[in-house]
Design a protein around this motif. Structure first.
Motif, PDB file in Angstrom:
ATOM      1  N   VAL A  54      96.586 -23.711 -76.684  1.00 21.50           N
ATOM      2  CA  VAL A  54      95.757 -24.608 -75.874  1.00 21.50           C
ATOM      3  C   VAL A  54      96.663 -25.440 -74.995  1.00 21.50           C
ATOM      4  CG1 VAL A  54      93.982 -26.394 -75.925  1.00 21.50           C
ATOM      5  CG2 VAL A  54      94.193 -24.807 -77.833  1.00 21.50           C
ATOM      6  N   GLY A  56      96.926 -28.980 -73.098  1.00 24.45           N
ATOM      7  CA  GLY A  56      96.332 -30.295 -72.856  1.00 24.45           C
ATOM      8  C   GLY A  56      96.596 -30.599 -71.382  1.00 24.45           C
ATOM      9  N   ALA A  57      97.269 -31.717 -71.131  1.00 23.43           N
ATOM     10  CA  ALA A  57      97.572 -32.078 -69.739  1.00 23.43           C
ATOM     11  C   ALA A  57      98.925 -31.517 -69.289  1.00 23.43           C
ATOM     12  CB  ALA A  57      97.544 -33.591 -69.589  1.00 23.43           C
ATOM     13  N   GLY A  58      99.586 -30.732 -70.160  1.00 21.30           N
ATOM     14  CA  GLY A  58     100.847 -30.093 -69.769  1.00 21.30           C
ATOM     15  C   GLY A  58     102.012 -31.062 -69.630  1.00 21.30           C
ATOM     16  N   HIS A  59     101.986 -32.162 -70.379  1.00 21.93           N
ATOM     17  CA  HIS A  59     103.048 -33.167 -70.255  1.00 21.93           C
ATOM     18  C   HIS A  59     104.171 -32.988 -71.282  1.00 21.93           C
ATOM     19  CE1 HIS A  59     100.609 -35.050 -67.275  1.00 21.93           C
ATOM     20  NE2 HIS A  59     101.409 -36.092 -67.171  1.00 21.93           N
ATOM     21  N   SER A  60     104.161 -31.897 -72.032  1.00 24.35           N
ATOM     22  CA  SER A  60     105.279 -31.656 -72.961  1.00 24.35           C
ATOM     23  C   SER A  60     106.375 -30.900 -72.239  1.00 24.35           C
ATOM     24  CB  SER A  60     104.801 -30.846 -74.167  1.00 24.35           C
ATOM     25  OG  SER A  60     103.850 -31.584 -74.892  1.00 24.35           O
ATOM     26  N   ASP A 117     103.445 -44.763 -72.488  1.00 26.08           N
ATOM     27  CA  ASP A 117     103.824 -45.163 -71.127  1.00 26.08           C
ATOM     28  C   ASP A 117     102.849 -44.655 -70.072  1.00 26.08           C
ATOM     29  OD1 ASP A 117     106.072 -46.438 -72.004  1.00 26.08           O
ATOM     30  OD2 ASP A 117     107.456 -44.807 -71.539  1.00 26.08           O
ATOM     31  N   GLN A 121      97.540 -37.926 -70.822  1.00 21.73           N
ATOM     32  CA  GLN A 121      97.521 -36.815 -71.782  1.00 21.73           C
ATOM     33  C   GLN A 121      96.103 -36.603 -72.312  1.00 21.73           C
ATOM     34  OE1 GLN A 121      99.170 -39.736 -72.223  1.00 21.73           O
ATOM     35  NE2 GLN A 121     101.215 -39.442 -73.065  1.00 21.73           N
ATOM     36  N   ALA A 122      95.810 -35.356 -72.711  1.00 24.61           N
ATOM     37  CA  ALA A 122      94.578 -35.094 -73.473  1.00 24.61           C
ATOM     38  C   ALA A 122      94.780 -35.685 -74.866  1.00 24.61           C
ATOM     39  CB  ALA A 122      94.356 -33.587 -73.567  1.00 24.61           C
ATOM     40  N   GLY A 125      96.277 -33.229 -77.209  1.00 21.27           N
ATOM     41  CA  GLY A 125      97.691 -32.990 -76.881  1.00 21.27           C
ATOM     42  C   GLY A 125      98.558 -34.123 -77.404  1.00 21.27           C
ATOM     43  N   THR A 129     101.551 -33.896 -80.872  1.00 21.04           N
ATOM     44  CA  THR A 129     103.006 -34.125 -80.849  1.00 21.04           C
ATOM     45  C   THR A 129     103.382 -35.531 -81.305  1.00 21.04           C
ATOM     46  OG1 THR A 129     102.981 -34.902 -78.556  1.00 21.04           O
ATOM     47  CG2 THR A 129     103.284 -32.523 -78.896  1.00 21.04           C
ATOM     48  N   THR A 131     102.429 -38.515 -80.139  1.00 18.68           N
ATOM     49  CA  THR A 131     102.730 -39.409 -79.012  1.00 18.68           C
ATOM     50  C   THR A 131     102.530 -40.872 -79.435  1.00 18.68           C
ATOM     51  OG1 THR A 131     102.234 -37.780 -77.317  1.00 18.68           O
ATOM     52  CG2 THR A 131     101.852 -40.073 -76.715  1.00 18.68           C
ATOM     53  N   HIS A 132     103.415 -41.734 -78.935  1.00 19.88           N
ATOM     54  CA  HIS A 132     103.451 -43.131 -79.398  1.00 19.88           C
ATOM     55  C   HIS A 132     103.729 -44.083 -78.243  1.00 19.88           C
ATOM     56  CE1 HIS A 132     107.796 -43.017 -78.747  1.00 19.88           C
ATOM     57  NE2 HIS A 132     107.655 -41.747 -79.079  1.00 19.88           N
ATOM     58  N   ILE A 181      91.578 -27.942 -81.538  1.00 24.44           N
ATOM     59  CA  ILE A 181      90.909 -29.202 -81.873  1.00 24.44           C
ATOM     60  C   ILE A 181      89.742 -29.379 -80.912  1.00 24.44           C
ATOM     61  CG2 ILE A 181      91.149 -31.712 -81.991  1.00 24.44           C
ATOM     62  CD1 ILE A 181      94.143 -31.219 -82.672  1.00 24.44           C
ATOM     63  N   ARG A 324     112.330 -47.700 -78.156  1.00 20.10           N
ATOM     64  CA  ARG A 324     111.009 -48.185 -78.605  1.00 20.10           C
ATOM     65  C   ARG A 324     110.940 -48.182 -80.127  1.00 20.10           C
ATOM     66  NH1 ARG A 324     106.900 -44.720 -74.813  1.00 20.10           N
ATOM     67  NH2 ARG A 324     108.333 -42.985 -75.068  1.00 20.10           N
ATOM     68  N   HIS A 373     110.862 -35.759 -81.099  1.00 20.63           N
ATOM     69  CA  HIS A 373     109.530 -35.677 -80.463  1.00 20.63           C
ATOM     70  C   HIS A 373     109.256 -34.193 -80.241  1.00 20.63           C
ATOM     71  CE1 HIS A 373     106.196 -36.262 -77.772  1.00 20.63           C
ATOM     72  NE2 HIS A 373     106.416 -37.543 -77.583  1.00 20.63           N
TER      73      HIS A 373
END
Ligand SMILES: Cc1cc2nc3c(=O)[nH]c(=O)nc-3n(C[C@H](O)[C@H](O)[C@H](O)COP(=O)(O)OP(=O)(O)OC[C@H]3O[C@@H](n4cnc5c(N)ncnc54)[C@H](O)[C@@H]3O)c2cc1C
Length: 418
Positions: A54, A56-60, A117, A121-122, A125, A129, A131-132, A181, A324, A373
């Motif tokens: 799948v 998501g928004a392709g930000h990986s 930041d 993102q979906a 997605g 991973t 994401t934080h 998901i 962070r 990550h």
């Protein structure tokens, strides 16, 4: 059923991620508009022995989306499906972008407990991973999950809730390997405003305040600049004439009493607004990022060693070190599994040979038992992952139950999670 009879399907359509460092051409790309179309596409793939991933928004930045089989693009599956003010929980379809949560939650007197930041993102997605954002008392998105509905490798739709913590802890962070998901539920918190303060602290100031800073604001983080051009690479606004070398763009966000706020302040550096409007920035210039996580107790030493590595061995590298804090959680393959962590992130410039630099960062941070990550460049092997994640085999067990034939695996995830 044939590929032609699947709704919204395209053959051999190339895919590329946001950073431009991952591309592939799946046999079939399906952009479903209903859950029934997702289910039909997955069952078709299972029948045809195709693998499924799948997007998501392709930000990986890692090959976590790649497949030569069926690619599902859930861009049209976006909706906040329910908000419960009593339990403070929110449900949404897997493809829902994070920026779609703010308004409906606010109307119900709620907010997400933390954000990263960006908010493009979906949601599926982001949780896949871990994401934080930043906050010593704030967990990653995955830590907020209380329920998930997915279609697994048997082609069955299943729900996982708090009655089955083993599966829920596996589903919290799964890099897309348990299935598609369809819908998730997140624990939200009472609505809050944030007040921003941006300062430009020197290396000595940051090191002196290292232990206290994360406890003195709801969210504390900094982007430390090693070269005059560093801030510009991440589009960080800096005061005219200030020499940023050896200084950091330092962010503090304080939660504010709702009654104090009548008018939002939108001036950069001292904004004061609803939390979901303060968190996200924007990144227009692509970069290729690595982000590793070191236990809070060893993080200061790791940060100093990383700074020295850049100065002494890689002065040609210009991107800031983003630093962070994230609270521990229980996800079996969460990089924050049972330990509060400090993230150390660096980037390479697209089109340059940054690999030797990132390899050196990897080698250095291995000495601090750093986790990674899953969506950013990393060099974990299965052997290293086994040492870093004490419950990874429990995760793999759940994955094998839900997808025994590896429908949702690709080369990258098979190496780590099969
Ligand atoms: C500009 C930028 C800023 C970023 N900022 C942050 C930050 O502040 N904090 C942070 O931690 N990370 C950050 N990231 C990393 C980013 O949040 C993660 O890589 C995240 O996974 C990307 O989400 P996505 O929707 O783009 O998912 P994708 O990259 O498209 O996919 C990620 C994984 O999720 C899986 N997936 C997606 N949807 C589903 C679904 N419905 N069912 C099953 N699996 C699914 C995919 O198969 C893949 O394995 C940033 C990245 C960029 C490019």
């Amino acid at each position: 059923m044939t590929a032609q009879s699947i709704s919204n399907a395209k053959v051999n359509q190339p895919w590329k991620n946001w950073g431009g460092n991952q591309e592939f051409t799946p046999a079939l790309t399906v952009r479903p508009t209903t859950e029934a179309e997702i289910v039909a596409a997955v069952r078709h793939a299972i029948q045809e022995k195709m693998t499924v991933r799948v997007a998501g928004a392709g930000h990986s930045f890692t090959p976590v989306v790649a497949t030569n089989g069926l690619l599902l693009d859930l861009s049209d599956m976006q909706q906040v499906t329910g908000v419960d003010s009593e339990t403070r929980r929110v449900r949404a379809l897997g493809g829902t972008q994070i920026d779609k949560f703010g308004d409906p939650l606010w109307k119900a007197g709620l907010s997400l407990g933390n954000q990263g930041d960006i908010d493009k993102q979906a949601i599926a997605g982001a949780i896949s991973t871990a994401t934080h954002g930043s906050g010593i008392e704030s967990g990653c998105f995955s830590s907020m999950i209380t329920w998930v509905r997915l279609i697994n490798g048997h082609g069955e739709i299943i729900e996982i809730d708090e009655g089955d913590m083993k599966r829920l802890r596996a589903a919290q962070v799964a890099v897309g390997t348990l299935g598609v998901i369809l819908e998730v539920e997140l624990q939200a918190v009472p609505a809050y405003h944030l007040r921003e303060e941006i300062t430009y602290e020197t290396t000595d100031e940051l090191l002196d305040g290292w232990d206290q800073n994360p406890h003195n604001a709801r969210h504390f983080s900094f982007l430390w600049c090693q070269a005059p051009e560093s801030a510009g690479l991440y589009e960080l606004p800096t005061p005219p004439g200030l020499d940023m070398v050896g200084r950091a763009y330092t962010k503090r966000y304080w939660a504010e009493d709702l009654d104090d706020v009548n008018n939002p302040i939108t001036e950069e550096g001292r904004r004061h607004d609803r939390a979901y409007r303060i968190y996200p920035g924007g990144f227009g210039i692509p970069f290729h990022e690595l982000e590793y996580y070191v236990g809070v107790d060893r993080a200061k030493d790791a940060w100093i060693a990383l700074k020295d590595l850049i100065f002494e061995q890689h002065p040609e590298q210009k991107y800031p070190i983003e630093t962070r804090w994230t609270q521990a959680d229980q996800g079996y393959i969460s990089p924050f599994y049972r330990e509060d962590k400090v993230s150390l992130s660096v980037s390479g410039a697209p089109g340059t040979n940054y690999e030797p630099y990132l390899r050196d960062v990897d080698k250095l941070l291995q000495q601090f038992d750093a986790t990674v990550h899953w969506g950013k460049i990393h060099y974990l092997t299965r052997e290293r992952a086994d040492k870093l994640f004490p419950e990874i085999e429990t995760f793999r067990q759940v994955r094998r139950e839900l997808d025994p034939n590896g429908v949702f695996l690709n080369k990258h995830t098979e190496e780590l999670f099969s």
